[in-house]
Design a protein around this motif. Structure first.
Motif, PDB file in Angstrom:
ATOM      1  N   PHE A 150       0.851  -1.185   0.000  1.00 60.91           N
ATOM      2  CA  PHE A 150       0.000   0.000   0.000  1.00 60.91           C
ATOM      3  C   PHE A 150       0.890   1.239   0.000  1.00 60.91           C
ATOM      4  N   THR A 151       0.919   1.946  -1.115  1.00 63.78           N
ATOM      5  CA  THR A 151       1.668   3.201  -1.175  1.00 63.78           C
ATOM      6  C   THR A 151       0.885   4.361  -0.573  1.00 63.78           C
ATOM      7  N   MET A 152      -0.453   4.255  -0.548  1.00 67.59           N
ATOM      8  CA  MET A 152      -1.312   5.255   0.099  1.00 67.59           C
ATOM      9  C   MET A 152      -2.281   4.521   1.009  1.00 67.59           C
ATOM     10  N   LYS A 153      -2.447   5.035   2.242  1.00 71.63           N
ATOM     11  CA  LYS A 153      -3.307   4.396   3.222  1.00 71.63           C
ATOM     12  C   LYS A 153      -4.247   5.441   3.820  1.00 71.63           C
ATOM     13  N   SER A 154      -5.508   5.329   3.479  1.00 74.18           N
ATOM     14  CA  SER A 154      -6.550   6.169   4.067  1.00 74.18           C
ATOM     15  C   SER A 154      -6.154   7.641   4.054  1.00 74.18           C
ATOM     16  N   SER A 155      -5.789   8.128   2.863  1.00 80.41           N
ATOM     17  CA  SER A 155      -5.325   9.512   2.715  1.00 80.41           C
ATOM     18  C   SER A 155      -6.423  10.352   2.081  1.00 80.41           C
ATOM     19  N   PRO A 156      -6.845  11.431   2.717  1.00 83.50           N
ATOM     20  CA  PRO A 156      -7.831  12.322   2.081  1.00 83.50           C
ATOM     21  C   PRO A 156      -7.187  13.114   0.946  1.00 83.50           C
ATOM     22  N   VAL A 157      -7.716  12.969  -0.254  1.00 84.27           N
ATOM     23  CA  VAL A 157      -7.166  13.618  -1.437  1.00 84.27           C
ATOM     24  C   VAL A 157      -8.310  14.255  -2.222  1.00 84.27           C
ATOM     25  N   THR A 158      -7.910  15.080  -3.173  1.00 87.41           N
ATOM     26  CA  THR A 158      -8.853  15.700  -4.109  1.00 87.41           C
ATOM     27  C   THR A 158      -8.581  15.138  -5.490  1.00 87.41           C
ATOM     28  N   LEU A 159      -9.574  14.489  -6.058  1.00 86.46           N
ATOM     29  CA  LEU A 159      -9.459  13.883  -7.386  1.00 86.46           C
ATOM     30  C   LEU A 159      -9.885  14.906  -8.432  1.00 86.46           C
ATOM     31  N   LYS A 160      -8.990  15.168  -9.396  1.00 87.52           N
ATOM     32  CA  LYS A 160      -9.256  16.167 -10.429  1.00 87.52           C
ATOM     33  C   LYS A 160      -8.924  15.599 -11.797  1.00 87.52           C
ATOM     34  N   LEU A 161      -9.639  16.096 -12.807  1.00 89.17           N
ATOM     35  CA  LEU A 161      -9.348  15.782 -14.206  1.00 89.17           C
ATOM     36  C   LEU A 161      -8.554  16.933 -14.787  1.00 89.17           C
ATOM     37  N   HIS A 162      -7.352  16.637 -15.224  1.00 85.28           N
ATOM     38  CA  HIS A 162      -6.459  17.662 -15.770  1.00 85.28           C
ATOM     39  C   HIS A 162      -6.234  17.376 -17.245  1.00 85.28           C
ATOM     40  N   ARG A 163      -6.642  18.319 -18.088  1.00 86.52           N
ATOM     41  CA  ARG A 163      -6.464  18.178 -19.536  1.00 86.52           C
ATOM     42  C   ARG A 163      -5.146  18.816 -19.965  1.00 86.52           C
ATOM     43  N   ARG A 164      -4.380  18.054 -20.730  1.00 87.17           N
ATOM     44  CA  ARG A 164      -3.114  18.556 -21.260  1.00 87.17           C
ATOM     45  C   ARG A 164      -3.201  18.877 -22.746  1.00 87.17           C
ATOM     46  N   GLY A 165      -4.380  18.782 -23.288  1.00 90.52           N
ATOM     47  CA  GLY A 165      -4.591  19.063 -24.703  1.00 90.52           C
ATOM     48  C   GLY A 165      -6.055  18.897 -25.029  1.00 90.52           C
ATOM     49  N   ASP A 166      -6.351  18.873 -26.330  1.00 92.83           N
ATOM     50  CA  ASP A 166      -7.729  18.729 -26.771  1.00 92.83           C
ATOM     51  C   ASP A 166      -8.207  17.287 -26.735  1.00 92.83           C
ATOM     52  N   LEU A 167      -7.296  16.321 -26.740  1.00 93.01           N
ATOM     53  CA  LEU A 167      -7.656  14.915 -26.776  1.00 93.01           C
ATOM     54  C   LEU A 167      -7.794  14.358 -25.361  1.00 93.01           C
ATOM     55  N   LEU A 168      -8.694  13.377 -25.228  1.00 91.96           N
ATOM     56  CA  LEU A 168      -8.862  12.723 -23.931  1.00 91.96           C
ATOM     57  C   LEU A 168      -7.690  11.806 -23.593  1.00 91.96           C
ATOM     58  N   VAL A 169      -6.955  11.365 -24.623  1.00 84.36           N
ATOM     59  CA  VAL A 169      -5.789  10.528 -24.356  1.00 84.36           C
ATOM     60  C   VAL A 169      -4.744  11.294 -23.557  1.00 84.36           C
ATOM     61  N   GLN A 170      -4.714  12.598 -23.725  1.00 84.27           N
ATOM     62  CA  GLN A 170      -3.749  13.433 -23.016  1.00 84.27           C
ATOM     63  C   GLN A 170      -4.218  13.822 -21.619  1.00 84.27           C
ATOM     64  N   ALA A 171      -5.471  13.504 -21.269  1.00 82.27           N
ATOM     65  CA  ALA A 171      -6.006  13.882 -19.952  1.00 82.27           C
ATOM     66  C   ALA A 171      -5.538  12.891 -18.893  1.00 82.27           C
ATOM     67  N   VAL A 172      -5.366  13.388 -17.671  1.00 78.61           N
ATOM     68  CA  VAL A 172      -4.915  12.566 -16.549  1.00 78.61           C
ATOM     69  C   VAL A 172      -5.779  12.884 -15.332  1.00 78.61           C
ATOM     70  N   LEU A 173      -5.813  11.927 -14.410  1.00 74.84           N
ATOM     71  CA  LEU A 173      -6.441  12.121 -13.109  1.00 74.84           C
ATOM     72  C   LEU A 173      -5.349  12.405 -12.084  1.00 74.84           C
ATOM     73  N   THR A 174      -5.460  13.515 -11.380  1.00 70.72           N
ATOM     74  CA  THR A 174      -4.467  13.909 -10.389  1.00 70.72           C
ATOM     75  C   THR A 174      -5.035  13.717  -8.987  1.00 70.72           C
ATOM     76  N   PHE A 175      -4.143  13.387  -8.056  1.00 69.35           N
ATOM     77  CA  PHE A 175      -4.509  13.169  -6.652  1.00 69.35           C
ATOM     78  C   PHE A 175      -3.723  14.174  -5.808  1.00 69.35           C
ATOM     79  N   SER A 176      -4.416  15.160  -5.273  1.00 68.63           N
ATOM     80  CA  SER A 176      -3.789  16.200  -4.467  1.00 68.63           C
ATOM     81  C   SER A 176      -4.217  16.029  -3.017  1.00 68.63           C
ATOM     82  N   THR A 177      -3.263  16.188  -2.106  1.00 66.98           N
ATOM     83  CA  THR A 177      -3.566  16.040  -0.691  1.00 66.98           C
ATOM     84  C   THR A 177      -4.409  17.206  -0.198  1.00 66.98           C
ATOM     85  N   VAL A 178      -5.241  16.901   0.775  1.00 63.46           N
ATOM     86  CA  VAL A 178      -6.141  17.899   1.359  1.00 63.46           C
ATOM     87  C   VAL A 178      -5.620  18.242   2.739  1.00 63.46           C
TER      88      VAL A 178
END
Length: 359
Positions: free
Chosen positions: A73-101
């Motif tokens: 387990f690299t993360m254990k019960s960690s409160p994070v904010t899930l976001k969709l980050h677009r790096r271009g016009d295509l969905l292939v370039q989009a990523v899901l980011t996990f930011s700590t709260v």
């Protein structure tokens, strides 16, 4: 004597037909309203995901190596904010980011102005499956971030409801043969919204940018399976004729009525799929309710069994104490009997001596 005549059968038939049509229209209206709300929710999903959704994250890496097998387990019960980050016009370039709260103190001090990345971003094309529940691991046994026993029990109490969990299965890496992301939400509706939205996002990625499953475009000309191309053959003439056929097909006129009929059929299929999916959501909710009911019954039976075990343990302790007390009393009784025998013997001896002195 004249008897009253009953209503004629055509009147009853028309009345029953009217009732059936009324309820049928009512059901269709309810379903159409549900479909409209679902479409509105799907349209609002992308801005909400780009803004961020608060979840609790566990990240599990499984290793298939012989010498290093196990769960990490690299993360254990960690409160994070899930976001969709677009790096271009295509969905292939989009990523899901996990930011700590940050906590309430950091928010009050203004120290959480810049998001801290908790994990590496997860690309959309790396997501293999999105499933409801905690798939691949028991949600009750999920580890906690703290080592305190009291907090651990509290976290396990929060993990009791599997209907709040969502599982993301990602593509393997050279370091991990399996990657699982367990997300816990505050409510089941938020979990279901993200479940449906992520599946729709992956469907858009597959349909618009992936391998096409079906298309209504101009069909491509199929080559005969018996034709063979020489490796060094000149294909310029073939390419020119193929381009001419495609341009001729594009300029072909189609009656507008056929276009309308085709659009109506596609719309009916789309509505059918939406209704099936909405019914699947209700089925999922019912099954999760049944699962929660069974788990509550299991918890009740477990508590009753624990209470019975505790009572049995107390009874066993009481029996042990009583047996020890009885053993002590028996030993005291034996001692008293020995003393009584000695006193009787002494008394007999004294009486004998007294009789001898009187003689």
């Amino acid at each position: 004597m004249n008897t009253p005549k009953l209503a004629s059968s055509p009147t009853l038939q028309s009345f029953s037909n009217d009732i059936f049509n009324f309820f049928h229209c009512l059901v269709l209206q309810l379903l159409s309203d549900e479909v409209r709300r679902f479409e509105v929710k799907m349209k609002k999903f992308y801005p909400n995901l780009e803004e961020g959704i608060d979840v609790t994250l566990w990240q599990l890496n499984r290793h298939a190596d012989v010498g290093n097998s196990g769960d990490d387990f690299t993360m254990k019960s960690s409160p994070v904010t899930l976001k969709l980050h677009r790096r271009g016009d295509l969905l292939v370039q989009a990523v899901l980011t996990f930011s700590t709260v940050g906590g309430y103190l950091s928010k009050a001090l203004g120290r959480n102005k810049r998001d801290r990345v908790a994990l590496d971003p997860l690309s959309l094309n790396e997501i293999l499956e999105v499933k409801a529940g905690c798939v691949g691991y028991d949600h009750v046994d999920l580890p906690s971030a703290t080592s305190s026993k009291g907090k651990k029990r509290k976290v396990k109490g929060d993990n009791k409801h599997s209907s709040l969990f969502l599982t993301l299965k990602a593509a393997p890496t050279p370091l991990a043969s399996s990657r699982l992301f367990f997300l816990r939400f505050k409510s089941r509706s938020a979990r279901n919204d993200l479940l449906t939205g992520l599946r729709g996002l992956l469907a858009d990625l597959q349909v618009h940018e992936g391998v096409s499953i079906s298309s209504i475009q101009t069909p491509k000309t199929m080559e005969s399976p018996h034709t063979r191309k020489m490796p060094n053959a000149n294909t310029a003439a073939y390419q020119a004729s193929h381009a001419n056929d495609l341009s001729a097909n594009r300029d072909m006129l189609v009656p507008l009525s056929e276009v309308h009929n085709f659009i109506d059929k596609e719309r009916e299929q789309y509505d059918r799929l939406l209704l099936i999916m909405l019914q699947g959501v209700s089925d999922l909710k019912e099954k999760e309710d049944d699962l929660l009911l069974m788990r509550s019954k299991l918890d009740t039976v477990s508590r009753e069994s624990a209470e019975k075990d505790k009572v049995q343990q107390n009874d066993s302790k009481l029996i042990m104490q009583l047996s020890k007390k009885l053993e002590t009393l028996l030993m005291d009784n034996e001692d008293l009997r020995d003393q009584n025998d000695r006193l009787n013997t002494r008394l007999v001896t004294v009486e004998c001596e007294k009789m001898n002195l009187m003689k």
